[in-house]
Design an enzyme around this catalytic site. Sequence first.
Site, PDB file in Angstrom:
ATOM      1  N   ASP A 229       0.874  -1.168   0.000  1.00 42.92           N
ATOM      2  CA  ASP A 229       0.000   0.000   0.000  1.00 42.92           C
ATOM      3  C   ASP A 229       0.914   1.222   0.000  1.00 42.92           C
ATOM      4  O   ASP A 229       2.101   1.146   0.323  1.00 42.92           O
ATOM      5  CB  ASP A 229      -0.942   0.004   1.210  1.00 42.92           C
ATOM      6  CG  ASP A 229      -2.117   0.971   0.992  1.00 42.92           C
ATOM      7  OD1 ASP A 229      -2.052   1.788   0.051  1.00 42.92           O
ATOM      8  OD2 ASP A 229      -3.093   0.916   1.766  1.00 42.92           O
TER       9      ASP A 229
HETATM   10  C1  BGC Z   1      -4.913   3.466   0.110  1.00 46.03           C
HETATM   11  C2  BGC Z   1      -5.021   2.478  -1.030  1.00 46.03           C
HETATM   12  C3  BGC Z   1      -4.821   3.179  -2.345  1.00 46.03           C
HETATM   13  C4  BGC Z   1      -3.474   3.889  -2.333  1.00 46.03           C
HETATM   14  C5  BGC Z   1      -3.174   4.636  -3.615  1.00 46.03           C
HETATM   15  C6  BGC Z   1      -3.633   4.287   0.030  1.00 46.03           C
HETATM   16  O1  BGC Z   1      -3.619   5.293   0.986  1.00 46.03           O
HETATM   17  O2  BGC Z   1      -4.948   2.787   1.340  1.00 46.03           O
HETATM   18  O3  BGC Z   1      -6.265   1.842  -0.999  1.00 46.03           O
HETATM   19  O4  BGC Z   1      -4.890   2.271  -3.403  1.00 46.03           O
HETATM   20  O5  BGC Z   1      -3.465   4.833  -1.266  1.00 46.03           O
HETATM   21  O6  BGC Z   1      -4.012   5.716  -3.767  1.00 46.03           O
END
Ligand code: BGC
Length: 808
Positions: A229
Amino acid sequence: MKYQEIIDKMTIEEKAAFLSGKGEWQTREINRLGIPSIFCSDGPHGIRKQAGAGDHLGLNESLPATCFPTAATVANSWDTELGEMLGEVLGEEAMSLGVNVLLGPGLNIKRSPLCGRNFEYFSEDPYLSGKMAASYIRGIQSKGVYACPKHFAVNSQELRRMAMNAVVDERTLREIYLTGFEIAVREGKARTIMSAYNEVNGTYANENKHLLKEILRDEWGFDGIVITDWGASNDHALGVAAGSNLEMPNPGLGSARELIVAVNSGKISEEDVDERVDELLDVVMTLYVNAQNKKETFDKEKHHDIAKRVATESAVLLKNENGILPLKKGSKVAIIGDFAFSPRYQGAGSSLVNVTRLETVTDIVSNYDLQVVGKSPGYNRNGMEDAAMKKDALDLAGKADIVLFFFGLNEDSESEGLDRTHMRIPQNQITLIQELGQVNPNLVGVISAGSAIEMPWHHYFKALLHCYLNGQAGAGASLDIITGKVNPSGKLNETIPRRLEDTSCYRYYPSRERTTEYRECIYVGYRYYEKAAIPVLYPFGFGLSYTSFSYSDLEITNEGIRVTIKNEGELDGAEIVQMYIGLPNAKVFRPEKELKGFIKVFLKAGESKVVEIPFDDKSFRYFNINTNQWEVEEGDYVIKVGASSADIRISDMIHVEGTTDIFPYCEDNLKSYYSGKIENVPDAEFEELLGRVIPDGKWNGLLSENDAFCQMYYAKSGLARLVYKKLTAMKKKAEESGKPDLNTLFIYNMPFRAMAKMTGGAVDMEMVHGIVKIVNGHFFRGLGQVISGYFRNNSKNKAYEKLLARER
Ligand code: BGC
């Protein structure tokens, strides 16, 4: 290895650099070896491709794309064919927008209705979550784009989401928090997966060998790549050794340098690096080829219509007294509620889609055969009372035969980065409901909310249609159902409890310390309410139709069940047939029953069909912590088939042989779990369940690189405490304004180390160590390290860039 030839030509610097992102969304290309870069984008209910400056919180605008209903909405359709079709359309849009990996679907379990991201997740039930996720994945990947189910795993809390340790027993982990991912990987054949921010039992998800190697790759046969993530990487080298491939978004070259040091010192082996590079190369090369000759456009109108169809099939009719719905042609209605003018149709955060167009009820209601006496917003969506607005709405309600009231959770109630603190809708809406009820008894409510809410006001309504967050075409979908153009068929993917205090993790959620203890164990959602005999308002799997269905002739074989479903009414409609399985008097504690199969069947008025629901490897299994594998307890299982978890229409027994005599538990030591009364599990019992001592979640004074900014509350340095106060004030101000400030929220919950992971190389871990020293009260020592670290980082980055710029 498939790409041995290329790997042989790669320098260690190239390999290490390849395993982390280049920018907010891209991977690194290596031109001299013909390795291209690929592009990732959110998200799960529409593409968020940022063409300009990238950020991952939905702050900067993205290219227009269709905003489909969110996962929490689509899960109410219980329709895997619909999910697959939606996946195909998402894949098509992604491809046309130049996106190779779609960061979704999200399938974390709705442990508590309070989780701010529940609107992005499918269900409180792992089986339904997994089946829906797998259907999206099949659809998305059929278009040459890879899906990235997330967040693996046990990421059911937003508060301090990047610095939280989920303490969960192995059985609960397997049965509740991993089963959905297992289905997504095995049946959906996901080619990428996103590791979660949090730790699972003391090890970051991204470094967790048990999760990433033993379970994901070895048990489930996952052969794709693990992507962190955004900012979730802690120790990249440990991640790579555990099976994680790509650190995102842009740690600069700091993480790559750490990887090289780790290889040189023997902390990890170069073979591990090579394997991760090979897996990533396979994905990058395949995606690159898939995207050749892609279509540059997509059919906006067609996709809008699909968004409407999905929204229609996903709405849940909760209540319909005296058959007030569907409305008769020409009914005299008042349209009340701000959401009718400006719909609440998606959630905030990284999933935010820039719509191609947006329908509102007030704009399109004239297309329906209704006599509209007027339209009035009635309430402020930010919760502020407004007497004049209310009066206008009440006057209007008095003039109509029926009031259509559009309401629910406002924008700042649910968002990525924050958990709700209660389950209520804003008080000004509740007051208006009560007063509307006095003026006009024919109140029809249309709810927008991405998660379960308390509905102590539900008796004011004759009918209630829950639309969840239904995307850009949601207005038409709700009016189609209200006017009877479409017969509703959605059923709840989660229980709507009577009150927050009734939820199983009420006392444990969200944890405010370093750890969040999953003391409620497997008792999530209906598994808990049934076992502990807690009455609920609307049960899991519940939803009404304008027709009715009968169930008969249940036949059970070793392969599965057959049952006859008949549409007994005068309207065509669809029924979601649910199969639950329970084992009365089980030796291993378990819920009363669990969802183990379902099917949606469309029947013309008067028509009947025999439907089949097969058993599968999940039907009778439980995870045995002593044999460390799935086992079946011998016994007479009850197969319950019904229209909801609380409306079982027909049932029978089947005897199933057991697979082991080794018994996992000592009943006397686990009384709460045997009774289901898990509201106050004593430490000793939780330890018995865990099989180890409960980790200490308290702060011991000093903060570490892995503590979140909000922990500066405990900082020794006055300066750090001041920063904390400033951040908290900014957060509070945003909360009061009614719109979540995602940047502040992100930083608030972000650990110090993430500065080195998300700043494109401007900060490295050495500088972070210096910053943490400052926070811990060693100002000058820390500052010295930050300054010298800055110069060292700069020159190391430059030297590394030079190596990467080699042409041959
Ligand atoms: C979120 C993800 C997301 C990623 C990219 C993160 O903060 O938890 O779900 O895909 O950001 O935007």
